[in-house]
Every structure is written in C-alpha cells, then in structure tokens.
Design a protein around this motif. Structure first.
Motif, PDB file in Angstrom:
ATOM      1  N   ALA A  86      57.611   9.316 -20.417  1.00 33.52           N
ATOM      2  CA  ALA A  86      57.782  10.748 -20.199  1.00 33.52           C
ATOM      3  C   ALA A  86      56.992  11.477 -19.377  1.00 33.52           C
ATOM      4  N   GLY A  87      55.905  10.797 -18.717  1.00 29.88           N
ATOM      5  CA  GLY A  87      54.684  11.562 -17.673  1.00 29.88           C
ATOM      6  C   GLY A  87      54.550  10.803 -16.564  1.00 29.88           C
ATOM      7  N   PRO A  88      53.397   9.591 -16.480  1.00 33.28           N
ATOM      8  CA  PRO A  88      52.995   9.619 -15.075  1.00 33.28           C
ATOM      9  C   PRO A  88      53.340   8.011 -14.611  1.00 33.28           C
ATOM     10  N   LEU A  89      54.461   7.680 -15.406  1.00 32.74           N
ATOM     11  CA  LEU A  89      55.133   6.531 -14.797  1.00 32.74           C
ATOM     12  C   LEU A  89      56.842   6.771 -13.863  1.00 32.74           C
ATOM     13  N   HIS A  90      57.106   6.800 -12.654  1.00 32.66           N
ATOM     14  CA  HIS A  90      57.862   7.313 -12.494  1.00 32.66           C
ATOM     15  C   HIS A  90      59.319   6.558 -11.858  1.00 32.66           C
ATOM     16  N   ALA A  91      58.629   5.239 -12.276  1.00 33.26           N
ATOM     17  CA  ALA A  91      59.893   3.622 -11.790  1.00 33.26           C
ATOM     18  C   ALA A  91      58.874   3.027 -12.704  1.00 33.26           C
ATOM     19  N   LEU A  92      59.858   2.086 -12.767  1.00 30.40           N
ATOM     20  CA  LEU A  92      59.969   0.895 -13.757  1.00 30.40           C
ATOM     21  C   LEU A  92      60.473  -0.555 -13.444  1.00 30.40           C
TER      22      LEU A  92
END
Length: 120
Positions: A86-92
């Motif tokens: 929901a915040g700093p992680l854009h893609a996983l």
C-alpha cells in the motif's frame, strides 16, 4: 535470482539489504516460516535512483503452501506484505513453492525484463 539479494535458508542469513528489503524478509519469515527465502531488490533495473526500494522479487519456499493453488500462495505473500504494497512497494514478483517442489528443482526463473513503464 539476480540482483541485490537478502537470502535465508534454514535460518542463516546472508547478503545485504535496505530497510524495506529487511522488512519484507522479516514479515515473510514470521508469516510463512519458510525453509528458503530470497528477497531481491530489482529497483535499479527499473530506473530507480541509487538506494531505491520500489521493485522486488521474492522466492519463498514454505510448507504452508502445501495443497494450495498458486493464486492462494500469492495471496498469503501479499497479505503478509499488505502495508508495504500500500506504500513504498510498487511491484512484487512472487515465486512460491513447497519444500518438495524446491527440492525437485531448486532453481528460480530469471526476473522478467523491465518493459519501461512510464519511460515509454
């Protein structure tokens, strides 16, 4: 898996990682009790500035995945990382295997190429 790597197998930890990489590692360890875990920061491959932590790949091997379809395995990973997604992680990128699957083929597929996103 290529790129900056924070890995653990059987509780041993190696490599280096930034604060988000360490958080991802800790949360997946607590939620899934993996027998093997790799956290790879792919941010530099996606045009991030030095030190960026926005794009990650994880390889998680856990007995918790036994009997679950791939979609449910990914949901468990995403649930463990809900705040980061929901915040700093854009893609996983997620590779989720059972210990038996990992034992029969302990190789991770290569990371997908960056398609440029907004740089196109």
């Amino acid at each position: 898996m290529r790129g900056p790597l924070l890995a653990a197998a059987g509780g041993a930890m190696g490599g280096a990682g930034g604060p988000l990489a360490r958080t991802i590692h800790a949360k997946l360890t607590a939620a899934l009790e993996p027998t093997h875990l790799e956290v790879r920061n792919d941010s530099p491959r996606h045009g991030g500035p030095p030190g960026a932590e926005t794009h990650f790949g994880v390889l998680v091997v856990s007995g918790r995945f036994a009997g679950l379809p791939l979609l449910q395995r990914h949901r468990l990973v995403h649930e463990a990382l809900r705040a980061e997604l929901a915040g700093p992680l854009h893609a996983l990128q997620v590779i989720a295997r059972t210990p038996q699957q990992w034992q029969s083929d302990p190789r991770a597929p290569p990371a997908p190429p960056c398609l440029g996103g907004s740089k196109r």
